[in-house]
Scaffold this active site. Structure first.
Site, mmCIF file in Angstrom:
data_model
loop_
_atom_site.group_PDB
_atom_site.id
_atom_site.type_symbol
_atom_site.label_atom_id
_atom_site.label_comp_id
_atom_site.label_asym_id
_atom_site.label_seq_id
_atom_site.Cartn_x
_atom_site.Cartn_y
_atom_site.Cartn_z
ATOM 1 N N ASP A 207 0.814 -1.205 0.000
ATOM 2 C CA ASP A 207 0.000 0.000 0.000
ATOM 3 C C ASP A 207 0.857 1.269 0.000
ATOM 4 O OD1 ASP A 207 -2.342 1.577 0.332
ATOM 5 O OD2 ASP A 207 -2.023 1.622 2.500
ATOM 6 N N GLU A 451 3.211 -8.528 7.070
ATOM 7 C CA GLU A 451 1.927 -9.132 6.703
ATOM 8 C C GLU A 451 2.019 -10.109 5.534
ATOM 9 O OE1 GLU A 451 -1.164 -6.256 6.186
ATOM 10 O OE2 GLU A 451 -0.955 -5.455 8.209
ATOM 11 N N TYR A 504 -6.796 -3.407 12.483
ATOM 12 C CA TYR A 504 -7.555 -2.193 12.126
ATOM 13 C C TYR A 504 -9.029 -2.370 12.482
ATOM 14 C CZ TYR A 504 -3.371 -0.463 9.872
ATOM 15 O OH TYR A 504 -2.096 -0.011 9.653
ATOM 16 N N GLU A 540 0.923 -1.940 14.200
ATOM 17 C CA GLU A 540 0.153 -0.969 13.407
ATOM 18 C C GLU A 540 -1.253 -0.886 13.974
ATOM 19 O OE1 GLU A 540 -0.084 -1.497 9.138
ATOM 20 O OE2 GLU A 540 2.036 -2.057 9.015
HETATM 21 C C1 BDP Z 1 -1.505 -2.467 6.783
HETATM 22 C C2 BDP Z 1 -0.223 -2.424 5.949
HETATM 23 C C3 BDP Z 1 0.173 -1.009 5.575
HETATM 24 C C4 BDP Z 1 -1.037 -0.269 5.037
HETATM 25 C C5 BDP Z 1 -2.115 -0.246 6.105
HETATM 26 C C6 BDP Z 1 -3.359 0.507 5.637
HETATM 27 O O1 BDP Z 1 0.835 -3.052 6.642
HETATM 28 O O2 BDP Z 1 1.197 -1.020 4.628
HETATM 29 O O3 BDP Z 1 -0.746 1.016 4.586
HETATM 30 O O4 BDP Z 1 -2.493 -1.574 6.351
HETATM 31 O O5 BDP Z 1 -4.180 -0.106 4.990
HETATM 32 O O6 BDP Z 1 -2.093 -3.695 6.741
HETATM 33 O O7 BDP Z 1 -3.471 1.700 5.887
#
Ligand code: BDP
Length: 646
Positions: A207, A451, A504, A540
């Site tokens: 991404d 990932e 997330y 993250e």
């Molecule tokens: C995570 C990835 C990262 C993405 C992020 C996203 O590791 O590179 O930019 O999601 O979607 O899974 O913002």
């Protein structure tokens, strides 16, 4: 021998064992530094440039563009180095270009370098994305597979061939990603026979924008014929005594004399040794501490290595100074220890990314980012998703910013990218990464991937091999990869030292439902810890926020929503950090560019700063938290305890 002495002996024996580690690359990759025996000439600035727009992108090779000046074989434009080429012009075809681009410039080589046959002249490229081929005066001198890491070649004999001609350097760079590159990708041909047009696109599973070109400085540097090729240091301490175990490799002389001196910040010599390997003992050692963990973070000694060699007629002296921070790193089932004290990562994930220059190294940006990290109270970052410039790691060493150093193993999702060729390349990239970064005190852990499809059957062999290989290269640092897999099906987790999890909640899962975060995050931690009993970093978490979009109650993409996501995660971190959660890294420090697509509005907007480095509301939330955490967990002098603007 009384017990403390015995313990001391044990530590030294352990340090020595480290040097039995495998070293698979032939030569070192010391950062080029000036010294009394070494000169450096930067080749940054404007280069001639042409993208090979031919249908198979191979015209440059077919017509041997490297044989004469690039301007003689077609039109050229100005291209700054270092910089990505993508955002420099108004040409959409260059922004999204796939294939070979050609860079060229002529260099005036100092007469002494040419006249003195006892001087090695090395051409070094800090990084170029992705595959590079280099010629000097039309002669191919080297090629390199992979972006993000440096490569170099000695060119002395070539420039001495005909001292009357200027030295013409040509570098062809190809950004194509395949199933076996790192990161992997595939090329897809899109043919519309009715409309009689065809084009091809680069697909990949990561991404960020696949910026390309010469991203880091290109330079020439000299060494004498006999020279210090590599240095490895491993540090430890016992009570007040620091131990610096060093190993120096020499090239160009069978019999060289080496003297090693460790100098403190005040210029005092604190330890000396002779010979290619030894242990320097530092009385009243000043340890290297992270930012906000100590009143004097980032303390660096300078290790001066002086080589003298003779080859009958001539004598050679080479001097190289390496900054050395004395510290230890270890991991228990619940803690991450630096100098035997618990360290809690409160930091960020970054990208090398900015307007116009893309991934090109840019000093104003680097210094601004360090100021912002310090303003936030961040004590660490992860080099998501590839190795960053050495210049950045040197800043981290000096400022005490702790680094999780990640290789470009991002987007390994296709089963064909778990094959032998991919693994072999991945191992070489780890060799190159460890060789480059092993001496940075700021680097405390290696991350071999982000990932990957860790549930796939071949993932177990792949990651077991990769992690064991990395540990063999460097037994002093923990190794991990970043997972977003299900805890029960993740095949690599048994082999990592620290579990790093990305999640997330209320964004990619249950979008808009902020209320799910506490339960889901809590369950995530319990599951991972329950199964593996290893410390966990939330590597993250975050949410997109388009700066200036507001809504109360919060809705997705507003600054308020991003704030609440962060706060909800923080509540759970505060419960778990008393147990086994050892860190939290926000995704992301700043907004960054991605490919165009329906999920991104001119890039990824999960930054707490905009791409222009201005704070969103979330930055203030994070700042308050990080300073609070620092006040709880660090040892701060009064003037840093309460930043006046808080
Ligand atoms: C995570 C990835 C990262 C993405 C992020 C996203 O590791 O590179 O930019 O999601 O979607 O899974 O913002």
């Amino acid at each position: 021998m009384d017990p403390p002495e015995r313990l001391g002996m044990f530590r030294v024996v352990c340090l020595l064992a480290v040097f039995d580690a495998v070293c698979l690359l032939d030569t070192g990759m010391l950062f080029p530094r000036e010294s009394s025996s070494r000169e450096v000439k930067e080749l940054n600035g404007l280069w001639d440039f042409r993208a090979d727009q031919s249908p198979n992108r191979n015209q440059g090779f077919d017509r041997a563009w490297y044989k004469s000046r690039l301007a003689e074989t077609g039109p050229v434009i100005d291209m700054p180095v270092p910089a990505s080429y993508n955002d420099i012009t108004q040409d959409p075809a260059l922004r999204d270009f796939i294939g070979w681009v050609w860079y060229e410039r002529e260099v005036v080589v100092p007469a002494r370098w040419v006249a003195d046959g006892g001087t090695r002249v090395v051409l070094r490229v800090g990084s170029a994305h992705y595959y590079s081929v280099v010629w000097v005066n039309g002669v191919k001198v080297t090629e390199h597979d992979g972006g993000h890491l440096p490569f170099e070649v000695e060119i002395g004999s070539l420039i001495r061939k005909d001292p009357t001609v200027p030295c013409r350097i040509t570098i062809a760079v190809n950004n194509t990603l395949t199933l076996e590159t790192l990161p992997p990708g595939t090329i897809q041909h899109m043919d519309d026979l009715k409309a009689s047009f065809s084009f091809f696109v680069q697909n990949f599973n990561f991404d960020f924008f696949n910026y390309a070109g010469i991203h880091r400085p290109v330079l020439l540097y000299t060494t004498p014929k006999a020279y210090v090729d590599d240095i490895t240091v491993v540090t430890d301490f016992l009570d007040n005594t620091g131990l610096v175990k060093y190993n120096v490799s020499v090239q160009g002389a069978a019999n060289a004399t080496l003297s090693v001196t460790l100098i403190d910040k005040d210029g005092r010599c604190v330890a000396t040794s002779n010979g290619p390997a030894g242990v320097l003992k530092v009385v009243d050692v000043k340890l290297w501490w992270p930012y906000l963990m100590h009143e004097n973070p980032g303390y660096l000694y300078s290790m001066e290595v002086r080589l003298t060699a003779a080859d009958g007629k001539s004598t050679f002296e080479d001097v190289y100074s390496l900054p050395v921070g004395i510290r230890t790193v270890s991991v228990t089932s619940t803690q991450f220890l630096i100098n035997n004290k618990p360290f809690y990562f409160h930091g960020v994930n970054k990208h090398e990314d900015s307007d116009i220059r893309g991934k090109g190294l840019d000093w104003p940006l680097i210094v601004k980012d360090f100021n912002l990290m310090k303003w936030l109270g961040a004590n660490s970052f992860r080099t998501s998703h590839y190795p960053y410039a050495e210049e950045i790691l040197q800043m981290c060493d000096r400022h005490g910013i702790v680094v999780i150093d990640e290789c470009p193993g991002v987007g390994i999702k296709d089963i064909r990218s778990f094959g032998k060729a991919s693994l072999t390349h991945h191992l070489v990239v780890m060799d190159e990464l460890v060789r480059r970064d092993k001496n940075h005190p700021s680097v405390v852990m290696w991350s071999v991937a982000n990932e990957p499809a860790a549930e796939m059957p071949p993932a177990e062999f792949y990651f077991k091999t990769l992690i064991q290989h990395t540990k063999a290269l460097d037994p002093t640092r923990p190794v991990t990869y970043i997972t977003a897999s299900n805890y029960a099906r993740d095949k690599g987790a048994p082999y990592v030292d620290v579990i790093c999890v990305n999640s997330y909640f209320s964004w990619y899962h249950d979008p808009g439902h902020l209320e799910v975060i506490p339960i889901q995050l809590n369950t995530q931690f319990e599951n991972w810890y329950g199964k593996y009993q290893k410390p966990i970093i939330q590597s993250e978490y975050g949410a997109d926020a388009v700066p200036g979009l507001h809504s109360d109650p919060p809705v997705m993409f507003t600054e308020e929503y991003q704030k609440v996501v962060l706060q909800s995660y923080h509540n759970v971190f505060d419960q778990k950090r008393k147990q086994y959660v050892i860190g939290e890294l926000i995704w992301n420090f700043a907004d960054f560019m991605t490919v165009q697509g329906i999920l991104r509005v001119v890039g990824n907007k999960k930054g707490v700063f905009t791409r222009q480095r201005q704070p969103k509301a979330a930055a203030f939330i994070l700042r308050e938290r990080y300073w609070r955490l620092a006040n709880e967990t660090g040892r701060l002098p009064p003037w840093t305890k309460y930043p006046c603007s808080l």
